[in-house]
Enzyme design. Structure first.
Site, short mmCIF file in Angstrom:
data_model
loop_
_atom_site.label_atom_id
_atom_site.label_comp_id
_atom_site.label_asym_id
_atom_site.label_seq_id
_atom_site.Cartn_x
_atom_site.Cartn_y
_atom_site.Cartn_z
N ARG A 118 -12.29 -9.46 -16.08
CA ARG A 118 -11.69 -10.70 -15.59
C ARG A 118 -12.51 -11.17 -14.39
O ARG A 118 -12.66 -10.43 -13.41
CB ARG A 118 -10.25 -10.41 -15.18
CG ARG A 118 -9.37 -11.64 -15.03
CD ARG A 118 -9.04 -12.08 -13.64
NE ARG A 118 -8.41 -11.14 -12.75
CZ ARG A 118 -7.09 -11.00 -12.60
NH1 ARG A 118 -6.25 -11.67 -13.32
NH2 ARG A 118 -6.64 -10.17 -11.69
N ARG A 150 5.87 -14.60 -6.55
CA ARG A 150 5.95 -13.24 -7.08
C ARG A 150 6.03 -12.17 -6.00
O ARG A 150 6.38 -11.03 -6.27
CB ARG A 150 4.78 -12.97 -8.03
CG ARG A 150 3.43 -13.04 -7.38
CD ARG A 150 2.31 -13.08 -8.39
NE ARG A 150 1.78 -11.76 -8.70
CZ ARG A 150 0.73 -11.54 -9.46
NH1 ARG A 150 0.08 -12.56 -10.01
NH2 ARG A 150 0.29 -10.34 -9.69
N ARG A 176 -9.73 -5.94 -13.04
CA ARG A 176 -9.49 -6.90 -11.96
C ARG A 176 -10.67 -6.82 -10.98
O ARG A 176 -10.61 -6.10 -9.99
CB ARG A 176 -8.19 -6.59 -11.24
CG ARG A 176 -6.92 -6.89 -12.03
CD ARG A 176 -5.69 -6.61 -11.16
NE ARG A 176 -4.50 -7.25 -11.65
CZ ARG A 176 -3.52 -6.62 -12.32
NH1 ARG A 176 -3.61 -5.34 -12.57
NH2 ARG A 176 -2.44 -7.28 -12.71
N HIS A 185 0.81 -1.22 0.00
CA HIS A 185 0.00 0.00 0.00
C HIS A 185 0.84 1.26 0.00
O HIS A 185 0.52 2.24 -0.67
CB HIS A 185 -0.90 0.03 1.24
CG HIS A 185 -2.09 -0.83 1.08
ND1 HIS A 185 -2.61 -1.60 2.10
CD2 HIS A 185 -2.86 -1.06 0.01
CE1 HIS A 185 -3.65 -2.26 1.64
NE2 HIS A 185 -3.83 -1.96 0.38
N CYS A 190 -1.39 -8.82 -20.51
CA CYS A 190 -1.90 -7.84 -19.55
C CYS A 190 -1.11 -7.82 -18.25
O CYS A 190 -1.51 -7.17 -17.30
CB CYS A 190 -3.38 -8.08 -19.27
SG CYS A 190 -3.70 -9.68 -18.52
N GLU A 211 -1.64 -18.11 -17.93
CA GLU A 211 -0.67 -17.74 -16.90
C GLU A 211 -0.15 -18.95 -16.14
O GLU A 211 0.62 -18.82 -15.21
CB GLU A 211 -1.27 -16.69 -15.94
CG GLU A 211 -2.68 -16.97 -15.46
CD GLU A 211 -3.27 -15.85 -14.60
OE1 GLU A 211 -2.64 -14.79 -14.47
OE2 GLU A 211 -4.35 -16.07 -14.06
N ASN A 260 2.65 -11.89 -15.16
CA ASN A 260 3.10 -11.93 -13.75
C ASN A 260 3.06 -13.36 -13.22
O ASN A 260 4.04 -13.88 -12.69
CB ASN A 260 2.20 -11.06 -12.86
CG ASN A 260 2.06 -9.65 -13.38
OD1 ASN A 260 2.93 -9.18 -14.09
ND2 ASN A 260 0.97 -8.99 -13.04
N ASP A 261 1.89 -13.97 -13.36
CA ASP A 261 1.78 -15.34 -12.86
C ASP A 261 2.54 -16.32 -13.73
O ASP A 261 3.13 -17.28 -13.23
CB ASP A 261 0.30 -15.75 -12.75
CG ASP A 261 -0.30 -15.25 -11.46
OD1 ASP A 261 0.34 -15.43 -10.40
OD2 ASP A 261 -1.38 -14.65 -11.49
C1 PEP Z 1 -0.87 -11.65 -14.33
O1 PEP Z 1 -0.74 -12.64 -13.61
O2 PEP Z 1 0.00 -11.25 -15.14
C2 PEP Z 1 -2.09 -10.84 -14.28
C3 PEP Z 1 -2.31 -9.89 -15.14
O3 PEP Z 1 -2.97 -11.12 -13.27
P1 PEP Z 1 -2.73 -10.67 -11.74
O4 PEP Z 1 -1.49 -9.82 -11.71
O5 PEP Z 1 -3.94 -9.91 -11.32
O6 PEP Z 1 -2.56 -11.97 -11.06
MG MG Z 2 -2.51 -13.44 -12.70
#
Ligand code: PEP
Ligand code: MG
Length: 689
Positions: free
Chosen positions: A447, A582, A410, A286, A619, A548, A571-572
């Site tokens: 999503r 992560r 999200r 945060h 994304c 992902e 990211n995932d």
């Molecule tokens: C990701 O995993 O790249 C993604 C866009 O979803 P989140 O970051 O919300 O898990």
């Molecule tokens: Mg993700």
């Protein structure tokens, strides 16, 4: 006006450390204070309370400086500064070899862009300042209740300040803390402890600790974060009782701490917090989000930072004494774009950072100038740029920076910080607002709630899992209980019916063909209910799958036949391909999505999608990084979706290259074996613009 002229005898002139001592001292006076380099003779005075100003005066050994002050304490100010300058500003070590090198260099994780140079502010060790005694009430219960109410009022007004800055989400955190301050569980326990003979300050701290431990013991990440908030509230009530407040910086400073409460960042008077470096934290904490939205550069997870800062502070501090605090004389420079932290930077580093800052400002201005144009490569390959949002409130900002739609809404954020799930009607209103903001020609990809992993929702009563990132998350939840996603899908069908658009939906964490089939089944079941109720409902819903999880990437050719589009969650995908949590700062080196192992996976996903003729978007954070965006487009990704703040940078990076160059970049990147090499290759293209 009072003034004085002095010759500077410091070996390296007014370099970073002595300049900071001068600036801190000047900031202690009410008068306006100027400094002019009389030898360089350009006749321009700089503000002696600004470190950058004093450094820019370019004062070298042997130069004469004129200090002047104007105001009710001008004589004292000039006298104090004259003495400091004559004494060498605590620069006892002189300029030995290596003076121009920084005392210490630490590499952390970049969390909010921008370069900041300034004196260190240590809120955790600089202590508290007297702000006047609390009212003398003989009754400790009344004193505790009064202090709790005062803390609630303080937090409420800090929340309002953030609200005015349009930081609604962050302001809600402080509003929640304001409620905690007067929570009966906290206040009554403190009153009980005080009645038992404990000093009221100790009673409040102990009571907050008890509440915090209760929350932390629930073994839930989200509630553990609330535990830190309760401790922060308890400390605030205790300070009010003791008649103290955290000593605020007196000059524009950079906070250096193990971690920081968002309430403290909000409390620093505007202009006095110019940067944040944390030994812990993460880019998604945060405090980082809040600082980013206030335009304050941040570096987190800077291991070794506190030891380095202590070394700097104690050495120079001994020369200036306690008046200027233990860290007086130490300067820190941070680059929130690279994660670089320099303690006591040398002249060369300062010059390099100044040049970098100017170049980036020019780059940002050029990039913003392209906003009105559709994103494309120099030779005209279109690459739609969409925004990632968390609520319909984010839509205006995304539209303002030229988002061509939303590539990732999200929706799980609609479920956070509540006591119960949003109703179907509440959800419908949120989706409809987002759809109407973008209209029928700009898609809003919703999503379905990605609950689980690091996003736990306490009221859903989901069982605790030892390894939530590998657990029952997102679409996997629907194999056990369909209602959560069915409600969401009905709300989306209805919102689209009322907004007059064809909806776009996707599911996270798809890992099997059965997951994809389940999504289609839920989609059709939800539509049947809406149609049966006679509500307006579109004929179709573009249905996408997030890629992902490695198994989904491997199954891409088969999954592509079931979907209208793919969206790669880099990211995932990085977390799962490299088996690196992560959120764990110790694994930062394994979290770069430009790793060729991730890129080769993405290339196979694109090939699978091409086989079925469906488009592929990306994304995750990689899509918002100009270097990453270029590599993704080179690999054949059709659309990019990123935070609104990143869109200008991606658009500009694309405009500077041709599609041939991107394809060549992708071929080289796929042949590489580490992320650093790929970054360097991409930098050759991004660095040209
Ligand atoms: C990701 O995993 O790249 C993604 C866009 O979803 P989140 O970051 O919300 O898990
Ligand atoms: Mg993700």
């Amino acid at each position: 006006m009072t003034s004085v002229e002095i010759e500077i005898r410091n070996e390296s002139g007014l370099h970073a450390r002595p300049a900071a001592v001068l600036v801190r001292a000047a900031a202690g006076f009410r008068s306006q204070i100027g400094l002019e380099n009389a030898t360089a003779g350009n006749g321009r005075a700089v503000d002696a309370k600004s470190l950058v100003g004093v450094l820019a005066a370019g004062v070298e050994k042997g130069h004469r400086v004129r200090i002047w002050a104007e105001g009710d304490d001008e004589a004292e100010a000039v006298d104090a500064l004259r003495r400091l300058l004559t004494d060498g500003l605590g620069d006892e070590r002189g300029a030995g070899p290596g003076e121009d090198a920084p005392r210490s260099r630490v590499l952390g994780m970049p969390a909010a862009p921008g370069i900041a140079i300034g004196p260190i502010w240590r809120p955790d060790v600089d202590g508290t300042a007297e702000v006047g005694a609390a009212p003398s009430m003989s009754d400790s219960a009344a004193r505790i209740r009064w202090a709790a109410a005062a803390a609630a009022a303080q937090l409420h007004s800090l929340a309002e300040r953030l609200c005015e800055l349009d930081r609604i989400g962050e302001s809600e955190i402080l509003e929640a803390q304001s409620l905690m301050a007067v929570d009966p569980a906290l206040v009554d326990e403190a009153v009980r402890l005080a009645a038992g003979g404990l000093d009221s300050v100790a009673a409040v701290v102990a009571s907050a600790e008890t509440s915090a431990r209760t929350l932390a013991a629930l073994d839930d990440d989200l509630l553990a974060a609330r535990a830190a908030d309760v401790r922060d509230v308890g400390a605030r009530v205790a300070r009010i009782l003791a008649g103290t407040a955290i000593a605020m910086p007196v000059a524009p400073s950079i906070a250096v701490a193990p971690d920081l409460a968002p309430s403290l960042v909000a409390e620093v008077p505007p202009g006095l917090l110019i940067g944040v470096v944390l030994a812990g934290g993460s880019p998604t904490a945060h405090v980082a989000i809040l600082a980013r939205s206030l335009g304050i550069p941040v570096v987190v997870a800077a291991a070794g930072l506190l030891g380095a800062a202590e070394g700097a502070g104690s050495d120079a501090g001994s020369a200036t004494g306690s008046i200027y605090g233990p860290a007086a004389g130490s300067v820190i420079a941070i680059d929130g774009e690279t994660g670089e932290v320099l303690i006591d930077p040398g002249a060369d580093d300062l010059a390099r950072l100044a040049g970098l800052g100017a170049a980036r400002a020019a780059r940002d201005r050029r990039a913003a100038a392209l906003r009105g144009r559709p994103a494309a490569t120099r030779d005209g390959q279109r690459v739609p740029l969409l925004a990632n949002i968390r609520s319909p409130d984010d839509a205006p900002r995304a539209i303002a920076v030229g988002a061509e739609g939303v590539g990732l809404f999200r929706t799980e954020f609609l479920f956070l910080r509540r006591q119960s799930a949003p109703t179907e009607a509440e959800q419908m209103a949120a989706y409809r607002r987002a759809m109407e903001a973008f209209g029928p020609d700009r898609p809003v990809v919703i999503r379905l709630a990605d609950i689980g992993g690091d996003k736990e929702i306490p009221y859903l009563g989901l069982p605790h899992e030892p390894n939530p990132f590998l657990g029952v998350r997102a679409i996997r939840l629907a194999h056990g209980s369909r209602e959560l996603l069915l409600t969401q899908l009905r709300a989306i069908w209805r919102a689209a019916g009322l907004a007059g658009v064809t909806p776009h939906v996707m599911a996270a964490m798809v890992s099997t063909i059965a997951d994809a089939r389940l999504l289609l089944e839920l989609r059709d079941e939800a539509r049947a209910t809406v149609v049966a109720a006679g509500d307006p409902c579109p004929d179709r819903m573009f249905t996408g799958l997030m890629i992902e999880v490695p198994s989904a990437a491997i199954l891409a050719p088969e999954l592509a036949r079931l979907a209208d589009f793919f969206s790669i969650g880099t990211n995932d995908l990085t977390q799962y391909v490299l088996a690196a949590d992560r959120g764990n700062p110790s694994l930062a080196r394994l979290q770069d999505a430009l790793h060729p192992a991730v890129l080769r996976t993405i290339a196979s996903v694109v090939a699978g999608a091409d086989g079925a003729g469906i488009p592929v978007a990306a994304c995750g954070e990689l899509a918002g990084d100009p270097a990453g965006a270029l590599v993704l487009v080179g690999l054949g990704v059709d659309e990019l979706s990123a935070e609104a703040a990143s869109l200008d940078g991606i658009r500009a990076a694309l405009a500077g290259v041709t599609s041939d160059e991107l394809q060549r970049l992708a071929i080289r990147a796929l042949a590489a074996t580490d992320a650093e090499t790929v970054r360097a290759m991409a930098a050759e293209l991004t660095g040209r613009g």
